[in-house]
Design a protein around this motif. Structure first.
Motif, PDB file in Angstrom:
ATOM      1  N   ARG A   7      41.895  25.981  28.583  1.00  0.00           N
ATOM      2  CA  ARG A   7      40.524  26.465  28.724  1.00  0.00           C
ATOM      3  C   ARG A   7      39.918  25.868  29.982  1.00  0.00           C
ATOM      4  N   ARG A   8      39.241  26.726  30.746  1.00  0.00           N
ATOM      5  CA  ARG A   8      38.581  26.285  31.972  1.00  0.00           C
ATOM      6  C   ARG A   8      37.162  26.811  31.987  1.00  0.00           C
ATOM      7  N   SER A  13      37.970  29.664  38.150  1.00  0.00           N
ATOM      8  CA  SER A  13      39.096  30.538  38.491  1.00  0.00           C
ATOM      9  C   SER A  13      38.569  31.891  38.941  1.00  0.00           C
ATOM     10  N   SER A  14      39.424  32.669  39.575  1.00  0.00           N
ATOM     11  CA  SER A  14      38.983  33.987  40.039  1.00  0.00           C
ATOM     12  C   SER A  14      38.603  34.894  38.877  1.00  0.00           C
ATOM     13  N   SER A  62      36.918  39.217  42.428  1.00  0.00           N
ATOM     14  CA  SER A  62      36.693  37.866  42.947  1.00  0.00           C
ATOM     15  C   SER A  62      37.918  37.400  43.713  1.00  0.00           C
ATOM     16  N   GLN A  63      37.656  36.609  44.706  1.00  0.00           N
ATOM     17  CA  GLN A  63      38.717  36.062  45.540  1.00  0.00           C
ATOM     18  C   GLN A  63      38.354  34.619  45.798  1.00  0.00           C
ATOM     19  N   MET A  64      39.254  33.715  45.515  1.00  0.00           N
ATOM     20  CA  MET A  64      38.933  32.319  45.755  1.00  0.00           C
ATOM     21  C   MET A  64      40.159  31.479  46.054  1.00  0.00           C
ATOM     22  N   THR A  65      39.884  30.389  46.735  1.00  0.00           N
ATOM     23  CA  THR A  65      40.860  29.337  46.974  1.00  0.00           C
ATOM     24  C   THR A  65      40.410  28.159  46.135  1.00  0.00           C
ATOM     25  N   ASP A  66      41.362  27.469  45.551  1.00  0.00           N
ATOM     26  CA  ASP A  66      41.036  26.298  44.736  1.00  0.00           C
ATOM     27  C   ASP A  66      40.137  25.382  45.557  1.00  0.00           C
ATOM     28  N   GLY A  74      43.663  33.016  44.778  1.00  0.00           N
ATOM     29  CA  GLY A  74      43.866  34.081  43.804  1.00  0.00           C
ATOM     30  C   GLY A  74      42.798  35.151  43.903  1.00  0.00           C
ATOM     31  N   VAL A  75      43.074  36.249  43.234  1.00  0.00           N
ATOM     32  CA  VAL A  75      42.116  37.339  43.088  1.00  0.00           C
ATOM     33  C   VAL A  75      42.032  37.663  41.606  1.00  0.00           C
TER      34      VAL A  75
END
Length: 96
Positions: A7-8, A13-14, A62-66, A74-75
């Protein structure tokens, strides 16, 4: 690395950003307030969360880098299943 089933917080996360993008701004702020300790520990302010949610609303995904380590990107996207439930799909990869 994130283990399957872990669980986050939404927005980390994206796919979590995609789910938040489906919610009204007031609900995004309430979620951030409810989990303020966790978001603070991760360095994710409400302003930054609002910015990534707004970008996801604009593009439809959504698009993100950690943001903690820049090791993965990720997308993701989310869709509403019912008036109170959402599902999402994301793909992430190691940057190297």
């Amino acid at each position: 690395m994130v283990e399957p089933g872990t669980r986050r917080l939404l927005g980390v996360s994206s796919v979590g950003v995609g789910i938040l993008a489906k919610l009204p701004d007031a609900e995004v702020a309430a979620i951030h307030a409810r989990h303020a300790v966790g978001y603070t520990r991760l360095g994710l302010s409400l302003d930054k969360l609002r910015r990534v949610v707004q970008a996801a609303r604009k593009t439809g995904f959504s698009q993100m880098t950690d943001f903690r380590q820049d090791e993965t990107s990720g997308v993701g996207c989310a869709f509403q299943l019912s008036s109170s439930s959402f599902a999402g799909v994301s793909i992430a990869a190691i940057n190297s």
